[in-house]
Design a protein around this motif. Sequence first.
Motif, PDB file in Angstrom:
ATOM      1  N   SER A 245       0.822  -1.204   0.000  1.00  0.00           N
ATOM      2  CA  SER A 245       0.000   0.000   0.000  1.00  0.00           C
ATOM      3  C   SER A 245       0.861   1.262   0.000  1.00  0.00           C
ATOM      4  N   LEU A 246       1.841   1.305   0.877  1.00  0.00           N
ATOM      5  CA  LEU A 246       2.694   2.490   0.961  1.00  0.00           C
ATOM      6  C   LEU A 246       3.499   2.690  -0.320  1.00  0.00           C
TER       7      LEU A 246
ATOM      8  N   GLU B 143       6.877   8.104  10.446  1.00  0.00           N
ATOM      9  CA  GLU B 143       7.076   8.505   9.051  1.00  0.00           C
ATOM     10  C   GLU B 143       5.915   9.315   8.493  1.00  0.00           C
ATOM     11  N   GLY B 144       4.807   9.412   9.237  1.00  0.00           N
ATOM     12  CA  GLY B 144       3.661  10.200   8.775  1.00  0.00           C
ATOM     13  C   GLY B 144       2.930   9.587   7.602  1.00  0.00           C
ATOM     14  N   CYS B 145       2.974   8.231   7.486  1.00  0.00           N
ATOM     15  CA  CYS B 145       2.372   7.568   6.320  1.00  0.00           C
ATOM     16  C   CYS B 145       1.120   6.764   6.683  1.00  0.00           C
ATOM     17  N   GLY B 146       0.576   7.014   7.863  1.00  0.00           N
ATOM     18  CA  GLY B 146      -0.634   6.302   8.252  1.00  0.00           C
ATOM     19  C   GLY B 146      -1.037   6.623   9.667  1.00  0.00           C
ATOM     20  N   TRP B 147      -1.971   5.822  10.186  1.00  0.00           N
ATOM     21  CA  TRP B 147      -2.556   6.112  11.489  1.00  0.00           C
ATOM     22  C   TRP B 147      -2.812   4.812  12.248  1.00  0.00           C
TER      23      TRP B 147
ATOM     24  N   ILE C  24      -4.883  15.608   3.973  1.00  0.00           N
ATOM     25  CA  ILE C  24      -4.165  14.801   4.961  1.00  0.00           C
ATOM     26  C   ILE C  24      -3.854  13.421   4.386  1.00  0.00           C
ATOM     27  N   ILE C  25      -4.828  12.848   3.690  1.00  0.00           N
ATOM     28  CA  ILE C  25      -4.621  11.552   3.050  1.00  0.00           C
ATOM     29  C   ILE C  25      -3.515  11.648   2.005  1.00  0.00           C
TER      30      ILE C  25
ATOM     31  N   GLN D  80       2.066  10.429   0.104  1.00  0.00           N
ATOM     32  CA  GLN D  80       3.370  10.847  -0.420  1.00  0.00           C
ATOM     33  C   GLN D  80       4.497  10.439   0.517  1.00  0.00           C
ATOM     34  N   ALA D  81       4.224  10.500   1.819  1.00  0.00           N
ATOM     35  CA  ALA D  81       5.238  10.073   2.793  1.00  0.00           C
ATOM     36  C   ALA D  81       5.525   8.583   2.644  1.00  0.00           C
ATOM     37  N   GLY D  82       4.475   7.785   2.414  1.00  0.00           N
ATOM     38  CA  GLY D  82       4.662   6.355   2.219  1.00  0.00           C
ATOM     39  C   GLY D  82       5.522   6.053   1.007  1.00  0.00           C
TER      40      GLY D  82
END
Length: 409
Positions: A324-325, A346-350, A373-374, A379-381
């Motif tokens: 997914s990332l 990493e700011g790629c999820g929650w 936010i999504i 992009q971080a992922g």
Amino acid sequence: MHIAVFSQHHTNPDCPATSRHYTLLAHLARTHRITLITTNTWERLRLTHRYPWLPEGVEVRTAAVAYENKMGVGQRLLSFGRYAAYAIREGLRIDKPDVIWGISTPLTAAWAAAQVARLRGVPWVFEVQDLWPTFPIAMDAVPNQWAQRRLYALERNLYRSAQHIVTLSPDMSSYVAGVGLAKGKGWQFSQEKITTILNGTDLDLAALATDEAVAALRQANKWQNRRVVLYAGTFGRANDIPTLLAAAEQLAPNHPDLVWLFMGHGYDEPLVHAAAARCAAIRLVPPQPRHAVFTWFRLADVSIVSFLGLPVLDANSPAKLYDSLAVGTPVIVTNPGWTKELVETEGCGWYVPAGDAAALATHIAKLLAEPSIISAAGQAGQRVAPQYFDRQELASAMQNILEQSAKQP
């Protein structure tokens, strides 16, 4: 160098599976002789025929042993035992290897590798994909305490006898290190014996999820104006599918543009069928070959990586997280282990606690209200994936461990 690989569950990118070892074997076979001892379970489940069943240069010995996620405990034990017996027999017949690579699950596959290594006087490397027997015991699959003690003893003996231990997550490595450092035991070993090599993902296959491929998938399913939440993977007892279905049904009345895709198969598939029949927001998608799954991940606004709230499951290294990332779709994880730390750092999820359908529904609703936010998390992922998740790099790390292990006395 000749490497013998003991793996009960070999797959290729035509299968609805992660195919980690297909990539690793292909890399190793460029410079080493590889003999794979496996079963034909997944070969019969190929959905396409775009890829060779074996990477070029890999020799194979194949047992006709059935296995599927829906099997009961007795059926699984029979399957595991049949493969182990076959693997030992073939492991003693093949040309003597320089090193053996034993892959669990199941633990019996690694046990077979250890027996052949002992009988032939060669070192072996133990790859731990799941924490056995802790996982089946936590799932009440082994209620007998005598059997539990025997399985834990087997696990410790395998850790002790292996030249090196590879795990798929840092939390798995911490668990194994705790076993090895326990005081007063004859099987003590140091943390230097353990290396984490993440499950990872195939960035070349992720690149197939182009804008055009996603647009075509949306059009084919008439989802041009729909928001998508995706769960892709096994509908197993450990995956907390009932919580996801409850969250989907809670969100449906106030979010008519939202569709929840459940892609896969397994034990809880009847629950997904029933939920899809009563709730139009829920769709059951058949399993997809690995080379196609990335387009489904990129289609989604967010994907879910869910497990029951059991401590042993906090250590998991699920392929769906990496896949997914890699295509820029952020993830929601439900376990407070290393995956929570990863997505938050990493700011790629929650993170949403396992088993809390209301909290999951509320969090998704908030995310859908703020698309920026999504997008930022996605992009971080994509930045993280090539740094840590590239299976080509992970294959090089595995090759180095096997080569170094073969040199040890």
